[in-house]
Design an enzyme around this catalytic site. Structure first.
Site, short mmCIF file in Angstrom:
data_model
loop_
_atom_site.label_atom_id
_atom_site.label_comp_id
_atom_site.label_asym_id
_atom_site.label_seq_id
_atom_site.Cartn_x
_atom_site.Cartn_y
_atom_site.Cartn_z
N ASP A 108 -11.33 2.19 3.56
CA ASP A 108 -11.67 0.77 3.39
C ASP A 108 -13.16 0.60 3.14
O ASP A 108 -13.59 -0.47 2.70
CB ASP A 108 -11.32 -0.01 4.67
CG ASP A 108 -9.91 -0.61 4.64
OD1 ASP A 108 -9.44 -0.96 3.55
OD2 ASP A 108 -9.31 -0.73 5.72
N GLN A 129 -4.87 -1.95 9.47
CA GLN A 129 -4.75 -3.24 8.78
C GLN A 129 -5.37 -4.34 9.64
O GLN A 129 -5.13 -4.42 10.85
CB GLN A 129 -3.27 -3.54 8.48
CG GLN A 129 -3.04 -4.76 7.62
CD GLN A 129 -3.59 -4.63 6.21
OE1 GLN A 129 -3.71 -3.53 5.66
NE2 GLN A 129 -3.96 -5.75 5.60
N LYS A 137 0.85 -1.21 0.00
CA LYS A 137 0.00 0.00 0.00
C LYS A 137 0.88 1.24 0.00
O LYS A 137 0.65 2.19 -0.77
CB LYS A 137 -0.95 -0.01 1.21
CG LYS A 137 -2.02 -1.08 1.10
CD LYS A 137 -2.88 -1.24 2.35
CE LYS A 137 -3.81 -2.45 2.17
NZ LYS A 137 -4.68 -2.72 3.31
N1 GUN Z 1 -6.80 -7.20 5.73
C1 GUN Z 1 -7.12 -7.94 4.65
N2 GUN Z 1 -7.74 -7.19 3.72
C2 GUN Z 1 -7.83 -5.93 4.25
C3 GUN Z 1 -8.36 -4.72 3.76
O1 GUN Z 1 -8.91 -4.60 2.66
N3 GUN Z 1 -8.24 -3.64 4.60
C4 GUN Z 1 -7.66 -3.73 5.82
N4 GUN Z 1 -7.60 -2.63 6.58
N5 GUN Z 1 -7.15 -4.85 6.30
C5 GUN Z 1 -7.25 -5.95 5.52
#
Ligand code: GUN
Length: 294
Positions: A121, A98, A54
């Site tokens: 998200d 996350q 990211k």
């Molecule tokens: N863990 C797995 N997929 C995601 C996601 O799309 N966002 C976040 N914040 N954590 C994750």
């Protein structure tokens, strides 16, 4: 005959290039760039990889990023205080924690603590509610919206088709179903959701024009569960030990080797949905920044 392989990496690269140009426009208009803050609690290796991806993608697109790493024994109050600080920080447009978080922290409370206008998200109740109501097209759920974009940009229409979503998670299954049933040109499908308690899932998937597998079980969808010519979108990311190769490798929720012989189009793992999720996160950060500047 083998299916058309949908190249998620190439489509995501195209979307990222579009975002990069929009970020430049944003900078010209506002004298700053959009900014994303990512909080990682603990040292889960997979999460570390996702967060690093990211941050590097932000760098490539000219989006500012801030990674906040907290120890695995961080308590909930410390995390909530950090979120409050970033909610109040005008230089931050997008904020995510996350997932998964360590056991001593209630993930639900953490998600709801993020300001909805920074919730890139699209996990908060406010943003999930907006998605269901379908009036605004601001922040969208990253993976489900990525799937719709993959289909649209591959020239596969969902309108009037029967889409079967396998899985009912808050991150993928539920928002995927909500998006697919929207009265939008790129959606407008007839949607069935099946899950771990559905008896004989194959009865449903065999009727599907589009199968979206997000159940978290390696190679769950077999060739004989598919209608000839169906579109198969594999959201799964499972790490398995490959006996033949004698090493770990990633596989999806679809048995690719079988499905590719029956499907009309299919996404690979890796290189299918995965890159789209990050591309949509970047888009959401830009959208959040633009909405905050209004
Ligand atoms: N863990 C797995 N997929 C995601 C996601 O799309 N966002 C976040 N914040 N954590 C994750």
């Amino acid at each position: 005959m083998s299916a058309f392989i949908i190249d998620g990496k190439a489509i995501a690269a195209k979307i990222n290039e579009e975002t990069r140009l929009e970020v430049e426009k944003f900078r010209a208009a506002h004298g700053r760039v959009p900014a994303l803050a990512v909080i990682l609690v603990g040292d889960d290796p997979a999460s570390q990889v996702y967060v690093r991806n990211k941050v590097t993608t932000c760098e490539k697109l000219g989006i500012a990023s801030k990674m906040i790493a907290l120890d695995a024994d961080t308590d909930e109050k410390t995390l909530l205080d950090k979120i409050a600080e970033l909610n109040a920080d005008d230089a931050v447009d997008g904020l995510l924690v996350q997932s998964p978080v360590p056991r001593q922290i209630d993930e639900y409370r953490v998600i709801q603590a993020i300001s909805p206008d920074k919730d890139v998200d699209c996990f908060s109740e406010v943003n999930v509610g907006k998605l269901l109501v379908g009036r605004e097209r601001g922040i969208m759920p990253c993976t489900p919206y990525g799937v719709l974009e993959l289909l649209r940009r591959s020239g596969i229409s969902c309108r009037g088709k029967h889409a079967v979503v396998i899985g009912r998670s808050n991150i993928v299954g539920k928002p995927m179903a909500a998006l697919l049933m929207q009265k939008l040109p790129e959606a407008d499908a007839t949607v069935t959701v099946v899950h771990s308690s559905t008896p004989d899932i194959a009865t449903y998937t065999r009727q599907a024009d589009i199968v979206i597998a997000a159940i978290g079980k390696p190679r769950f969808v077999k060739g004989d569960m598919l209608k000839k010519g169906a579109t198969v979108i594999d959201v799964g990311i499972n790490r398995i030990f490959d006996e033949k190769l004698q090493k770990n490798r990633l596989v999806g929720d679809v048995d690719f080797d079988e499905a590719v012989e029956v499907a009309g189009a299919i996404t690979p793992v890796p290189g299918g949905v995965g890159p789209m999720t990050i591309a949509m996160l970047m888009r959401n950060t830009l959208v959040a920044a633009n909405l905050r500047c209004k």
